[in-house]
Design an enzyme around this catalytic site. Sequence first.
Site, PDB file in Angstrom:
ATOM      1  N   GLU A  37      12.129   1.597 -16.005  1.00  0.00           N
ATOM      2  CA  GLU A  37      13.519   1.996 -15.798  1.00  0.00           C
ATOM      3  C   GLU A  37      14.462   1.213 -16.708  1.00  0.00           C
ATOM      4  O   GLU A  37      15.459   1.748 -17.195  1.00  0.00           O
ATOM      5  CB  GLU A  37      13.915   1.801 -14.332  1.00  0.00           C
ATOM      6  CG  GLU A  37      13.489   2.938 -13.419  1.00  0.00           C
ATOM      7  CD  GLU A  37      12.100   2.733 -12.862  1.00  0.00           C
ATOM      8  OE1 GLU A  37      11.365   1.860 -13.388  1.00  0.00           O
ATOM      9  OE2 GLU A  37      11.729   3.456 -11.923  1.00  0.00           O
ATOM     10  N   ASP A  88       0.317  10.676  19.236  1.00  0.00           N
ATOM     11  CA  ASP A  88      -0.139  11.266  20.494  1.00  0.00           C
ATOM     12  C   ASP A  88      -0.584  12.719  20.351  1.00  0.00           C
ATOM     13  O   ASP A  88      -1.390  13.207  21.143  1.00  0.00           O
ATOM     14  CB  ASP A  88       0.928  11.121  21.582  1.00  0.00           C
ATOM     15  CG  ASP A  88       2.216  11.855  21.273  1.00  0.00           C
ATOM     16  OD1 ASP A  88       2.607  11.888  20.098  1.00  0.00           O
ATOM     17  OD2 ASP A  88       2.829  12.383  22.216  1.00  0.00           O
ATOM     18  N   HIS A 131       9.523  15.228  21.842  1.00  0.00           N
ATOM     19  CA  HIS A 131       9.708  14.181  20.852  1.00  0.00           C
ATOM     20  C   HIS A 131       9.081  14.626  19.519  1.00  0.00           C
ATOM     21  O   HIS A 131       8.203  15.481  19.482  1.00  0.00           O
ATOM     22  CB  HIS A 131       9.088  12.863  21.328  1.00  0.00           C
ATOM     23  CG  HIS A 131       7.615  12.930  21.573  1.00  0.00           C
ATOM     24  ND1 HIS A 131       7.071  13.561  22.682  1.00  0.00           N
ATOM     25  CD2 HIS A 131       6.567  12.440  20.880  1.00  0.00           C
ATOM     26  CE1 HIS A 131       5.762  13.446  22.639  1.00  0.00           C
ATOM     27  NE2 HIS A 131       5.420  12.774  21.555  1.00  0.00           N
ATOM     28  N   HIS A 132       9.535  14.040  18.454  1.00  0.00           N
ATOM     29  CA  HIS A 132       9.108  14.358  17.087  1.00  0.00           C
ATOM     30  C   HIS A 132       9.547  15.759  16.650  1.00  0.00           C
ATOM     31  O   HIS A 132       9.003  16.297  15.681  1.00  0.00           O
ATOM     32  CB  HIS A 132       7.589  14.233  16.907  1.00  0.00           C
ATOM     33  CG  HIS A 132       7.022  12.872  17.186  1.00  0.00           C
ATOM     34  ND1 HIS A 132       7.795  11.741  17.192  1.00  0.00           N
ATOM     35  CD2 HIS A 132       5.747  12.465  17.468  1.00  0.00           C
ATOM     36  CE1 HIS A 132       7.026  10.688  17.471  1.00  0.00           C
ATOM     37  NE2 HIS A 132       5.790  11.099  17.646  1.00  0.00           N
ATOM     38  N   ASP A 135       5.015  -5.629 -10.325  1.00  0.00           N
ATOM     39  CA  ASP A 135       5.517  -6.260  -9.096  1.00  0.00           C
ATOM     40  C   ASP A 135       6.450  -5.341  -8.313  1.00  0.00           C
ATOM     41  O   ASP A 135       6.402  -5.278  -7.084  1.00  0.00           O
ATOM     42  CB  ASP A 135       6.185  -7.604  -9.393  1.00  0.00           C
ATOM     43  CG  ASP A 135       7.197  -7.560 -10.540  1.00  0.00           C
ATOM     44  OD1 ASP A 135       7.512  -6.460 -11.030  1.00  0.00           O
ATOM     45  OD2 ASP A 135       7.659  -8.644 -10.962  1.00  0.00           O
ATOM     46  N   GLY A 195      10.637  -6.896 -12.068  1.00  0.00           N
ATOM     47  CA  GLY A 195      11.301  -5.645 -11.705  1.00  0.00           C
ATOM     48  C   GLY A 195      10.767  -4.415 -12.384  1.00  0.00           C
ATOM     49  O   GLY A 195       9.603  -4.355 -12.800  1.00  0.00           O
ATOM     50  N   ASN A 207       6.771  -9.202 -13.781  1.00  0.00           N
ATOM     51  CA  ASN A 207       7.745  -9.166 -14.881  1.00  0.00           C
ATOM     52  C   ASN A 207       9.154  -8.861 -14.385  1.00  0.00           C
ATOM     53  O   ASN A 207       9.967  -8.279 -15.093  1.00  0.00           O
ATOM     54  CB  ASN A 207       7.309  -8.167 -15.961  1.00  0.00           C
ATOM     55  CG  ASN A 207       7.071  -6.768 -15.409  1.00  0.00           C
ATOM     56  OD1 ASN A 207       7.326  -6.502 -14.234  1.00  0.00           O
ATOM     57  ND2 ASN A 207       6.591  -5.883 -16.258  1.00  0.00           N
ATOM     58  N   GLU A 224       1.722   6.533   6.749  1.00  0.00           N
ATOM     59  CA  GLU A 224       1.205   7.825   6.296  1.00  0.00           C
ATOM     60  C   GLU A 224       1.260   7.979   4.788  1.00  0.00           C
ATOM     61  O   GLU A 224       0.356   8.594   4.183  1.00  0.00           O
ATOM     62  CB  GLU A 224       1.992   8.966   6.958  1.00  0.00           C
ATOM     63  CG  GLU A 224       1.734   9.139   8.431  1.00  0.00           C
ATOM     64  CD  GLU A 224       2.609   8.267   9.325  1.00  0.00           C
ATOM     65  OE1 GLU A 224       2.489   8.357  10.561  1.00  0.00           O
ATOM     66  OE2 GLU A 224       3.421   7.479   8.769  1.00  0.00           O
ATOM     67  N   GLY A 258       4.175  10.588 -10.909  1.00  0.00           N
ATOM     68  CA  GLY A 258       4.792   9.296 -11.204  1.00  0.00           C
ATOM     69  C   GLY A 258       5.500   8.627 -10.049  1.00  0.00           C
ATOM     70  O   GLY A 258       6.602   8.092 -10.223  1.00  0.00           O
TER      71      GLY A 258
END
Length: 575
Positions: free
Chosen positions: A487, A38, A124-125, A454, A483, A481, A60, A423
């Site tokens: 990591e 708004d 608001h916000h 994925d 996951g 693959n 966003e 990254g």
Amino acid sequence: MSSDIRASELKSPIDVAEYLFRRLHEVGVRGVHGIPGDYNLVALDYIPKVGLNWIGNCNELNAGYAADGYARTKGICSAVVTTFGVGELSLLNAIAGAYSEFVPIVHIVGTPSTLSQKDGMLLHHTLGNGNFEVFSDMSKNISCAMAKLNDPHEATTLIDNAIRECWVQSRPVYITLPTDLVQKKVEGERLKTPINLNHPPNQADKEDYVVDVVLKYLHAAKNPIILVDACAQRHRVLDEVHDLIEKSNLPTFVAPMGKGAVNEALPNYGGVYAGDGSNAGVRERVESSDLILSIGAIKSDFNTAGFTYRISQLSTIDFHSNYVRVKFSEYPGVRMQGVLRKVVDKMGKLNVQPGPKASNEIEHKDKEVSRDQVITHDWLWPRIGQWLQPNDIVITETGTANFGIWETKFPTGVSALSQVLWGSIGYSVGVCQGAALAAKEAGGDRRTILFVGDGSFELTAQEVSTMLRQDLHPIIFVICNEGYTIERYIHGMDSSYNDIQQWKYKDLVPAFGGTDKNSHTRQVKNKQQAEDLFNDAGFAKMEKLRLVELYMPKEDAPRALKMTAEASAKVNARQ
């Protein structure tokens, strides 16, 4: 509280919002990303009036990623509009990434009226404490300029300065547009004078001195090489770089973030240098050179395969956007563009020792193709290089794709988009939308091709909906693959926190409104199916959105990823 400029004082009255969007149009923006709220709704009404298109995103963060891809592909500033507080904060991760990687984005925030802010109203916000500066303060350190349009008398100057700084510094800027400023009148005569986007030239005698120093060492070198990195692209010196590469015929290499910066079809292109993660034969050639012309280097951990560069500063000349460093002597305020142009013009004959030749040759052990063989990274990335076409836009996600693409030699004119330094996983899906939009606006037949894992895809998959809505036709490979592979190699190979829920990824396309007319999906689970796909001329056409589920073993990864992950784990464990 804002004060009006009397219309009688103005030669050509124009509303603040229209002035802002006309300036964006002037610098090449045609699509504006964002989410309505708004506090920005009235401003959004001006977008079609000035010949811009509104690209409404799913959130966003995705809008920010898309603006990043749009800017990188078009080579201009991009624009994204959010609303105060809730909207702008959702964008900040994308803006931080753009700041980190030198991507110019104009972030426009619709804010409450200046009167409401002055009165500290409980709106608001907000945080409910009357502080209307807290969110702009959060953006301050990831913006190269701030323009708070609180007074019509200053608005045009602030807008012009912000857009100029966005372009010149190649980083995001932050502009607030209060609701009561949107329709305030300002002087439109200024629009007759384009914003000056030129850098001030280097001080002539200083530039000439640096050029002479560079040429002295370059002519004395026995086996010099060229190493190109990301800031050559971000700071727009590719014309000078290409002329240097072609005229000198020196062996030329790129850092991972510099993929796509040079013409990899040239005979003196040798491949990717990333320390221990380099292409075959590259590390030895680069590290044995007695002079390295390093252009636009960003020596981050993932860009150097875990800080495994073995290059002496004594044998390096660094060219950057605001200084040149010759061995240990630094020349601040000397931009690389002018220096490189004069080096090319005055270069003369050099000592040229040949380097390795990059190729898309698949190793013998991986050449066999059958339905019994799983798709491996050692096979996939050289095969991708054989399949790519000139001028493709190739986007790779943080993880296996970012590292795998090091093993792909590009045809002429290919652009590579990735986020090696910041990254942020999920980045590439939004970038794909922005890049595909930029390619569509430019006309022609440039394909936009995305490789995303994925796990990353699940963070930002909604942007496929925007691609369909905007009638964009990227080719999306979702690497299935199971996951977060990168990591796993850093820590927790079998830990549940690196696992994800398996989706029916190709079924998302019809769920987002895709039809047989505007989309096509495939599932590829072995080498033969992949080979059939790459040989399918119809699949390669840019006539509809295509999404491919590409299945690969859970624990397979590119060699460079394994090496970099191991180095990262060691850095993380330092006491």
